[in-house]
Motif scaffolding. Structure first.
Motif, mmCIF file in Angstrom:
data_model
loop_
_atom_site.group_PDB
_atom_site.id
_atom_site.type_symbol
_atom_site.label_atom_id
_atom_site.label_comp_id
_atom_site.label_asym_id
_atom_site.label_seq_id
_atom_site.Cartn_x
_atom_site.Cartn_y
_atom_site.Cartn_z
ATOM 1 N N SER A 70 48.971 31.937 -50.277
ATOM 2 C CA SER A 70 48.439 32.953 -49.238
ATOM 3 C C SER A 70 49.201 33.860 -49.214
ATOM 4 O O SER A 70 48.988 35.068 -48.885
ATOM 5 N N PHE B 170 49.104 36.357 -51.922
ATOM 6 C CA PHE B 170 48.006 36.970 -51.541
ATOM 7 C C PHE B 170 47.953 38.009 -50.623
ATOM 8 O O PHE B 170 47.626 39.484 -50.816
ATOM 9 N N PHE B 171 48.605 37.691 -49.306
ATOM 10 C CA PHE B 171 48.488 38.890 -48.346
ATOM 11 C C PHE B 171 49.817 39.988 -48.715
ATOM 12 O O PHE B 171 49.554 41.233 -48.572
ATOM 13 N N PHE C 130 47.871 42.022 -51.222
ATOM 14 C CA PHE C 130 46.901 43.099 -50.332
ATOM 15 C C PHE C 130 47.726 43.929 -49.747
ATOM 16 O O PHE C 130 46.895 45.211 -49.747
ATOM 17 N N ARG D 71 44.210 40.543 -58.408
ATOM 18 C CA ARG D 71 43.222 41.441 -58.408
ATOM 19 C C ARG D 71 43.779 42.898 -57.820
ATOM 20 O O ARG D 71 43.176 44.023 -58.399
ATOM 21 N N PHE D 72 44.353 42.748 -56.778
ATOM 22 C CA PHE D 72 45.187 43.994 -56.475
ATOM 23 C C PHE D 72 46.116 44.602 -57.385
ATOM 24 O O PHE D 72 46.457 45.798 -57.169
ATOM 25 N N ALA E 128 42.528 36.037 -56.770
ATOM 26 C CA ALA E 128 42.095 37.102 -55.751
ATOM 27 C C ALA E 128 43.468 37.867 -55.517
ATOM 28 O O ALA E 128 43.305 39.250 -55.226
ATOM 29 N N VAL F 279 50.031 27.729 -48.592
ATOM 30 C CA VAL F 279 50.592 28.357 -47.734
ATOM 31 C C VAL F 279 51.512 29.596 -48.516
ATOM 32 O O VAL F 279 51.408 30.916 -48.354
ATOM 33 N N THR G 192 42.881 31.278 -55.008
ATOM 34 C CA THR G 192 43.757 32.537 -54.502
ATOM 35 C C THR G 192 44.384 33.212 -55.481
ATOM 36 O O THR G 192 44.720 34.584 -55.300
#
Lengths: 261, 452, 311
Positions: free
Chosen positions: B284, B287-288, B291, B239-240, B236, B281, B233
């Protein structure tokens, strides 16, 4: 369907991520002929076929089958994909693969009937594969695998056949069988469209030729289209400015932003 | 654990707060070490996971972590001790066995790589659980706490564990720094690396060992089941934000360290809470957030860009329409009504009025009652756009064998992105200077019909 | 004779029977669904859904307040479909590789599930242990009672009925949709060109996977179910020459794994579910060894292989 062409492509454009694969390709093909789509590697030949069958979403353009949409003409259009696409270890035998060609006619709960089996049997016999009907597909040679795919398309009993490189990597016997098949299909008034890579045999095997290289170069009867000038244009590199700008257009997502049309 | 309801107690929050105070006062040496350990682990796992991600083997870490479990249990059964080094050795051996199996199955049998991963993962994990349940039914001493390896338990970490964690994560980070160039080359283009004579296989094994090492020392903290997330995660999410590998790795390390320490704190404060899930959690969440909000490739940014582009395109279209009207009046009249504009370019009245109002503000258009006229600035822009549109039309019709209708549609789009250089290139490649519809292509310094 | 009967506790025997029956059905349902996961190369999606189902069960319970069978099924199916959909959307929108987006989604869902289980340990009839192992040994004690609690008839274990229903649904779906599933699985692009809606069949299969995993949850837990989904089906894939034989073989392997696993668990006094999963793996290993040996044998005894095997 009297005077409508079997296939009419109007301004089809396809891209992969931001790269333009095909830009504004338009042509139509006459009925009852064998048609070759010819161009260098990466010219978008397979993409054109996939775009026509709506397997790759086109960003714009219209495709008509005998003047109708694909949905209306699904059952009369058979598509033969490249051999590399599938898992040849799949536990399935030759007969079952050919019977899949009958699925367009069957509801999801129906099993293939005796009639379907007879059609599949005839298709296998036409391609001289009947003796192999119980073989698992992994045990076939490349040419035999190709013939199974063709038999499956034949079992669809279509009037338009779209084939992706049927001659790629096959033995001489298979090549002869395919040519024989073309003759039979033509005799019944069916149309065959093939992606083809071998310039030496194009004139011999096909009546009609479509030259592409990211865009349409020329389309028409083989003897008219296969001129040195056209081939130079097809194989002589692309219009770099056109390509660069089309890519830039996709990258900027301008085509989404543009209102209308 | 049944019937135990620690979190419904009203005094719990106060107590937790107090615990947190202890955690951050650095009075409790163990708490401090847990914090340091989780930071280091988060960093090293994220960095090494990044390379697995770039090699398109994102879930390899997941399988290797699961594969460690039976090794741990075997090591305990054979040695009877829970020393960090012994557990570590057992886990290392069985993880490497798992790595070998994942590699061997697709190469030598019909099994496909994704199935090989799932088979290895589930078989080793089942074996681990079977041994664990066997151990728990025996009367071996010291057996409690082994089950904490499944979801991680920061509070159960001993100083011995921490020492090992420090050594291994340092080793991993140093190795990555040393081999950075080679790892990047292989991650980017494996085949090319091979042609350069780089021993790709060797570096891949080194990478796998580093993954196994991070996974194995992370077991106490994150647990077997969720180790995949801490490898995957962070990169990932990173990467944004960037395209440069060194920035990506730094960011991923930051994300990993942040979430790992957060999870460790929560679990330290509320010991019944497993650490791993909280780390995941918070990861994530990062991550969001990335994103959605990342300034270059986030969802919001993309949406705003699209909207801005759409408005620019409409405005430029209006400018060109005004120029066309000007041309039609043979440059005699500058000032046109809404009806005249919509006649040439269909769009809704409100949309047109809104855009025009904006263009007036920008000084491209002058409004005189119901008449809109191009200003000097607007005219220059309109001439430029029209020139590009018609240049592109002639280019296409002369070189690409298209009908004038198709050419127009293409030019409608390309005109918005052509730059000066490309414009010159087109002029150089053009044979005649009229567009296929017969309209003249305005020159750049064309002062013809300049409204005074 | 009578002394033998007395030493042999009849009720123990019945309990074992219930456990074995439940395990057999779980293994068979998983094997059937797993065949399609293997052939469609979606083994990792099976892994993901089986993890996410935990969250579905916990949420369904917390929201509805009951643990009625249909509530659990509904919760699991919804969360299973959300997992599949979200992974795919993430893959498309953010251009992450598909396995990476699967990994991100299921670890998050599973983590939330575990956290909720730890938070509400007292209220939910679940703890971390049973998430991992399932509680197949306790399956016979949680029974469905028809009618009044006191006077009603005991119909047998809840988990058994749940997996029986799901097994029936899976079996009927496969029987009815067999031809379509075969085409869609073998050659998606052909299926599209024949006008078959492959998206529908994808989510249909994901629904079956979710239902199977939730029904297996009580018995084998969230993670071991992956072994039952993937390993028997993969073993069958090694041998089968038609889809039908692959389905039969997968079921046969799964049943062998149940019996062998039960014996191992009895012998080692370990968790039954884990032992079943391990035996599935052992059977696969045995099959692999036999295949490799026969390959060697063929190479040595025949200068030219009788039938050409793709190498």
């Amino acid at each position: 369907m009297s005077n409508q062409p079997p296939l009419k492509v109007d301004q089809l454009s396809i891209r992969y991520h931001h790269k333009p694969v095909l830009t504004d390709v338009s042509f139509e093909i006459p009925p009852g002929q064998t048609v070759a789509i010819v161009g260098p590697n990466g010219a978008g030949k397979s993409s054109l076929l996939k775009g026509i069958m709506n397997l790759t979403p086109a960003i714009q353009g219209k495709v008509q089958f005998y003047g109708r949409t694909l949905e209306e003409k699904r059952l009369t259009t058979a598509y033969v994909p490249q051999r590399e696409e599938i898992d040849w270890d799949f536990p399935i035998n030759v007969m079952d693969v050919v019977l899949m060609g009958r699925h367009g006619q069957l509801k999801f709960w129906q099993r293939p009937s005796r009639c379907d089996r007879q059609i599949a049997e005839q298709a296998l016999k036409d391609l001289k594969m009947w003796d192999f009907r119980d073989r698992q597909i992994a045990q076939l040679s490349g040419g035999q695998q190709q013939r199974v795919f063709l038999a499956r398309a034949l079992a669809q009993q279509a009037s338009l056949y779209l084939m992706d490189e049927p001659f790629a990597g096959v033995d001489v016997a298979t090549e002869k069988t395919i040519i024989e098949l073309f003759k039979q299909l033509k005799a019944k008034g069916n149309t065959v469209v093939c992606v083809h890579h071998d310039l030496n045999t194009v004139g011999e095997y096909f009546d009609h030729v479509i030259l592409i290289n990211a865009r349409l170069i020329a389309a028409g009867p083989a003897h008219q289209v296969l001129t040195q000038a056209n081939l130079n244009k097809t194989y002589g590199g692309r219009l770099s400015l056109l390509n660069d700008l089309t890519e830039q257009m996709y990258r900027s997502r301008l085509d989404n932003a543009h209102p209308g049309d | 654990m049944n019937g135990f309801e620690p979190y419904n107690d009203p005094g719990f929050l106060a107590q937790a707060w107090q615990q947190l105070g202890v955690f951050w006062s650095f009075d409790d040496m163990n708490a401090t070490w847990v914090l340091v350990g989780s930071l280091l682990l988060g960093m090293s796992a994220s960095v090494i996971g990044a390379f697995a991600f770039l090699r398109k083997r994102s879930l390899l870490g997941d399988a290797l972590a699961h594969a460690a479990l039976p090794g741990v249990m075997m090591a305990f059964l054979l040695s009877g001790s829970r020393d960090a080094e012994i557990i570590f050795a057992g886990a290392l051996v069985s993880s490497l066995l798992g790595f070998w199996l994942i590699d061997w199955l697709p190469k030598n049998t019909k099994i496909k790589p994704d199935a090989a991963l799932a088979i290895t993962l589930s078989f080793f994990f089942a074996l681990g659980l079977m041994l664990l349940s066997y151990i728990q039914n025996t009367s071996l001493p010291d057996k409690s706490g082994l089950d904490k390896l499944l979801f991680g338990q920061a509070a159960a970490i001993t100083s011995n564990d921490i020492d090992l964690l420090l050594y291994v994560t340092t080793l991993v980070l140093v190795t990555v720094v040393v081999f950075f160039q080679k790892f990047r080359l292989i991650a980017f283009n494996r085949v090319y690396a091979e042609t350069l004579g780089v021993p790709v296989r060797f570096y891949e094994v080194v990478l796998a060992i580093l993954i196994v090492l991070s996974v194995v020392v992370g077991l106490q903290l994150v647990g077997v089941v969720l180790m995949a997330a801490i490898l995957l995660t962070p990169i990932a999410a990173a990467r944004f934000w960037s395209h440069q590998l060194s920035h990506l790795l730094t960011l991923a390390a930051l994300f990993g360290a942040l979430s790992a320490s957060l999870g460790a704190q929560i679990s330290y404060v509320a010991p019944a809470m497993p650490t791993g899930p909280w780390i995941v959690v918070s990861l994530s969440l990062l991550f969001f957030i990335s994103f959605i909000f990342a300034p270059r490739q986030g969802l919001i940014k993309r949406y705003l860009d699209d909207r801005a582009l759409k408005q620019r395109v409409i405005q430029e279209n209006i400018l060109r329409t005004l120029y066309k009207l000007l041309e039609r009046s043979h440059f005699q009249r500058n000032g046109f009504s809404l009806a005249e504009i919509t006649e040439l370019r269909s769009m809704s009245g409100t949309e047109l009025r809104n855009r025009l109002a904006e263009m007036v503000r920008r000084g491209w258009v002058k409004q005189n009652r119901q008449q809109y006229a191009l200003s000097e600035k607007g005219l220059l822009k309109a001439v430029k756009l029209t020139r590009r549109h018609r240049l592109w039309e002639s280019y296409l019709s002369q070189h690409a064998d298209m009908t004038s209708d198709q050419v127009h549609q293409q030019a409608e789009r390309i005109e918005h992105i052509l730059n000066r250089e490309q414009e010159e290139q087109i002029v150089a490649e053009l044979m005649e200077h009229f567009d296929p519809h017969g309209a003249p292509i305005p020159g750049l310094s064309d002062n013809q019909g300049h409204p005074s | 004779m009578s002394t033998l009967f007395q030493s042999f506790n009849l009720s123990d025997w019945v309990l074992d029977l219930w456990i074995l029956a439940t395990a057999s059905l779980v293994a068979a349902a998983c094997a059937l669904v797993g065949v399609f996961l293997i052939l469609r190369r979606q083994a990792l999606m099976g892994d993901a859904i089986s993890h996410s189902v935990l969250l579905g069960i916990v949420l369904a319970y917390l929201i509805s307040g009951t643990n009625a069978l249909w509530v659990m099924l509904l919760g699991a199916v919804i969360i299973g479909l959300v997992t599949a959909w979200l992974s795919e959307t993430l893959h498309k929108v953010s251009r992450l590789q598909s396995d990476a987006s699967i990994g991100i989604v299921f670890t998050l869902f599973f983590s939330i599930g575990v956290i909720l289980v730890s938070l509400y340990t007292g209220q939910i009839d679940l703890d971390q242990e049973c998430v991992l192992y399932g509680e197949i040994a306790f399956v016979p004690f949680d029974t469905v009672i028809w009618g009044d609690m006191e006077t009603g008839t005991d119909l047998g274990p809840r988990a058994f009925w749940l997996i029986l229903i799901v097994f029936a649904v899976v079996l009927i779906s496969l029987l009815v949709g067999f031809e379509r599933l075969k085409t869609v699985t073998f050659h998606p692009s052909l299926a599209v060109s024949l006008g078959i809606n492959i998206t529908f069949w994808h989510y249909f299969l994901m629904t079956l996977v979710s239902m199977t995993t939730v029904a297996s949850f009580d018995a084998v837990g969230a993670i071991l179910v992956v072994a039952l989904l993937i390993i028997p089906a993969a073993t069958a894939y090694l041998l089968a020459r038609s889809l039908k034989t692959m389905l039969w073989l997968a079921v046969a392997y799964s049943q062998m794994a149940v019996w062998l696993g039960y014996a191992i668990a009895f012998w080692l006094n370990s968790a039954i579910a884990a032992a079943i999963a391990v035996s599935a793996g052992l059977l696969m290993g045995l099959t692999l060894v036999l295949i490799q040996l026969s390959k060697q044998y063929h190479k040595r005894t025949h200068a030219h292989p009788l039938r050409q095997i793709k190498d």
